[in-house]
Design an enzyme around this catalytic site. Structure first.
Site, PDB file in Angstrom:
ATOM      1  N   SER A  17       0.834  -1.194   0.000  1.00 31.47           N
ATOM      2  CA  SER A  17       0.000   0.000   0.000  1.00 31.47           C
ATOM      3  C   SER A  17       0.876   1.254   0.000  1.00 31.47           C
ATOM      4  CB  SER A  17      -0.957  -0.046   1.186  1.00 31.47           C
ATOM      5  OG  SER A  17      -1.934   0.923   1.045  1.00 31.47           O
ATOM      6  N   HIS A  74      -7.772  -5.038  -1.092  1.00 30.03           N
ATOM      7  CA  HIS A  74      -6.689  -4.385  -0.358  1.00 30.03           C
ATOM      8  C   HIS A  74      -6.515  -4.959   1.052  1.00 30.03           C
ATOM      9  CE1 HIS A  74      -3.996  -0.890  -0.172  1.00 30.03           C
ATOM     10  NE2 HIS A  74      -4.305  -0.826   1.105  1.00 30.03           N
ATOM     11  N   ASP A 112      -8.625  -4.687  -5.721  1.00 32.01           N
ATOM     12  CA  ASP A 112      -8.283  -3.608  -4.787  1.00 32.01           C
ATOM     13  C   ASP A 112      -9.075  -2.341  -5.123  1.00 32.01           C
ATOM     14  OD1 ASP A 112      -6.960  -1.683  -3.192  1.00 32.01           O
ATOM     15  OD2 ASP A 112      -5.147  -2.903  -3.225  1.00 32.01           O
TER      16      ASP A 112
HETATM   17  P1  4NP Z   1      -2.846   2.014   2.938  1.00 33.85           P
HETATM   18  O1  4NP Z   1      -3.509   2.404   1.560  1.00 33.85           O
HETATM   19  O2  4NP Z   1      -1.400   2.336   2.922  1.00 33.85           O
HETATM   20  O3  4NP Z   1      -3.186   0.585   3.142  1.00 33.85           O
HETATM   21  O4  4NP Z   1      -3.541   2.855   3.984  1.00 33.85           O
HETATM   22  C1  4NP Z   1      -3.656   3.644   1.003  1.00 33.85           C
HETATM   23  C2  4NP Z   1      -4.757   3.803   0.234  1.00 33.85           C
HETATM   24  C3  4NP Z   1      -5.011   5.033  -0.325  1.00 33.85           C
HETATM   25  C4  4NP Z   1      -4.142   6.075  -0.125  1.00 33.85           C
HETATM   26  C5  4NP Z   1      -3.003   5.909   0.624  1.00 33.85           C
HETATM   27  C6  4NP Z   1      -2.751   4.677   1.191  1.00 33.85           C
HETATM   28  N1  4NP Z   1      -4.446   7.312  -0.664  1.00 33.85           N
HETATM   29  O5  4NP Z   1      -3.717   8.285  -0.455  1.00 33.85           O
HETATM   30  O6  4NP Z   1      -5.499   7.417  -1.288  1.00 33.85           O
END
Ligand code: 4NP
Length: 585
Positions: free
Chosen positions: A449, A560, A528
């Site tokens: 992520s 995700h 995802d």
């Molecule tokens: P995470 O995923 O790292 O699992 O929290 C994300 C999803 C989307 C975004 C950033 C991280 N975003 O900036 O939209």
């Protein structure tokens, strides 16, 4: 260990993959409340997935039928448990279910709920409130003989508690401020009142038994607990009888709750570890991270985890209530953990955990393992990824780059408006430090992520720095990702960029794909809905046109969020095999 010839290689790899299966089969538990009949309600990673259980001290009873995605906190003496489940093969479209503690397995779908990204659920004996995001809006809903929308909210919001008149929670009520604020929703009129603070990030909100609202804030210098009157919206610092909490000077809180007799439990957080306080008095608990503190059968129980302990239930005397068993070979492979403040390029100090592998050597091959969020924290907790890497013969360093939580609002806010900037320099500084420190002789980078995004940024902005990288569920193109996002993630991206939406292209790894030269493994869930696959497919197509070499594994039938052992394997197996092959080159 993998040797030089083909046959040895394969059997060496096979042993590591087997060991990882053993690791993933360790049962883990966290407490979510105590229901009627003094039954402890747990979320458990058991039977290959996340499930809800009740435990009377003797029998552990599974409550749901199919695996679940999350459970609402259980009010004391409630006879039902409320949970959510992804009904979209990982696309994070959830429905809500209830199950009576006396009728395990007889789960009922809450009528009238449309599938949506459900971000928070709270309930009492006759109503359920939830906050959810659809493609077009974030809303707060109530189920009470049918479902109705209470209010539309401007951004990502998590409702956390309900009483007769109000619901409370925290959310991105003004996404461009970069902070979440506490909100109070009047259930009768739908009026939303916001307790706005520009020097802190609201973590959670709860009703006291007397009807005032407790707001926990990760402040700029230290964490705060506020007592807010929902009628007047006036707030004051909460003063507790015990002084241990003040002396501890927490930077954040990871859990707040009231015991049945009205005592306040808070879990204060500092430097990757927590302590538990009842009315401000510290309890003696084992070192690590704690949560879910409840009174059960006249004793206080809680969830505990650390680098050496998978999440388990203990009581405040340290006695184990419910725990998985860790196979011996895991402890034999795990070397000593460390915690360091490492100087970054601008002089900032980056809090970093390190875990040495007894199979790696020192210095040895080392993976910079980058957490996601970015608003989360690598702390003293059990970590499948880190342990798997140690089993495979890699030392691991885990930087809490700027933007990480747990170190105050100033550190967290430094990432806003500057993704793939200062936080990447923090990560690179930690990588260089691990070479100088004699932990690493070869560097790899891996993340999921936001951590996958950092991997992509590192390989395209610092080619040659890492021998190879593994980018899981990564962000490669913010523009296309924004277009594909639902209301919650649109507001999240606006927040990340501090409203500076003209930066989207400049901060996207696809813009720098010409620089890519190190071996790259791309792992991406097919379904995802947070970091969608489509931009990553475009990245691969462009890479192909430009003659780049990369590997890719698209994980089918998952999204995700990782909630099944199978999902974890889909990410871990290709990652570990790729890294092992790189080690041989
Ligand atoms: P995470 O995923 O790292 O699992 O929290 C994300 C999803 C989307 C975004 C950033 C991280 N975003 O900036 O939209």
């Amino acid at each position: 260990m993998p040797g030089g010839s083909g046959g040895e290689l394969t059997s060496g790899y096979a042993r590591i993959l087997d060991e990882i299966i053993g690791l993933l089969n360790i049962e883990m538990y966290s407490s979510v409340g105590v229901g009627s009949g003094d039954r402890l309600v747990l979320m458990g990673l058991r039977e290959g997935a996340v499930n809800a259980y009740s435990f009377d001290g003797v029998d552990l009873v599974k409550l749901n039928k199919e695996p679940i995605s999350g459970i609402a906190r259980v009010p004391y003496d409630a006879d039902k448990v409320v949970f959510i489940r992804d009904v979209s093969h990982g696309r994070e479209q959830h429905l809500i279910y209830t199950v009576h503690l006396d009728e395990p397995g007889n789960e009922k779908t809450l009528e009238g709920v449309e599938p949506a990204r459900i971000l928070g659920v709270a309930y009492d004996d006759h109503r359920i409130v939830y906050s959810a995001s659809t493609a077009v809006e974030n809303g707060l809903f109530i189920a009470e003989s049918g479902v109705k929308k209470i209010a539309t909210l401007p951004g990502f919001a998590m409702v956390s508690d309900i009483n007769d008149k109000y619901a409370v929670g925290v959310g991105l009520l003004e996404p461009a401020t970069g902070r979440s604020q506490a909100f109070i929703a009047d259930l009768a009129t739908g009026k939303i009142s916001v307790y706005k603070r520009m020097d802190g990030n609201a973590i959670t909100a709860r009703f006291s038994p007397d009807g005032w609202v407790l707001i926990a804030i990760e402040g700029s210098a230290k964490a705060e607990l506020l007592r807010l009157d929902p009628e007047t919206m006036e707030a004051e610092q909460l003063v507790l009888p015990g002084k241990d909490l003040d002396e501890f000077e927490p930077r954040s809180y990871s859990y707040v709750g009231f015991l049945p007799d009205g005592e306040l439990v808070v879990v204060g957080r500092k430097n990757g570890r927590t302590k538990v306080f009842v009315d401000g008095v510290a309890l003696k608990v084992p070192e690590g991270i704690h949560g879910g503190v409840y009174k059960w059968k006249n004793r206080l129980i809680l969830t505990h985890t650390s680098l050496g302990n998978p999440a388990r239930i203990i009581d405040v005397n340290g006695e184990v209530v419910l725990s998985g068993e860790v196979p011996k070979y895991i402890y034999e492979a795990l070397g000593s953990p460390g915690f360091h403040f490492i100087e970054s390029s601008d002089g900032s100090k980056v809090p970093t955990f390190s875990i040495e592998s007894k199979r790696a050597g020192k210095p040895g091959p080392t993976v910079v393992l980058v957490h996601g969020g970015p608003f989360s924290e690598d702390a003293d907790v059990w970590d499948f990824f880190a342990v798997s890497l140690a089993l495979a013969g890699y030392n691991v360093v885990k930087p809490n780059y700027r933007g990480s939580t747990g170190y105050g609002d100033q550190w967290r806010m430094k990432i806003i408006g500057d993704p793939c900037g200062g936080e990447l320099r923090d990560i690179v500084s930690v990588a260089k430090w691990s070479l100088l420190q004699g932990i690493a002789d070869t560097l790899y980078i891996m993340g999921y992520s936001y951590g996958g995004y950092m991997t992509m940024c590192a390989l395209t902005k610092y080619p040659g720095m890492f021998k190879a990288g593994v980018a899981g569920a990564s962000v490669v193109d913010w523009k296309q990702m924004y277009e594909l996002s639902d209301a919650a993630f649109k507001s999240f991206i606006q927040m990340m960029f501090g409203g500076k939406m003209d930066l989207l292209e400049e901060r996207s790894p696809i813009t720098y794909i010409d620089n890519l030269s190190d071996p790259l493994m791309i792992i991406h869930p097919q379904n995802d809905s947070r970091t969608p696959l489509k931009p990553v497919l475009r990245f691969m197509e462009e890479g192909l046109d430009k003659g780049k070499t990369f590997e890719a594994y698209i994980a089918p039938d998952m999204g995700h969020a990782v909630t099944k052992v199978d999902d974890i394997l889909k990410i871990l197996y290709p990652a570990i095999l790729f890294l092992l092959r790189q080690k041989e080159i």
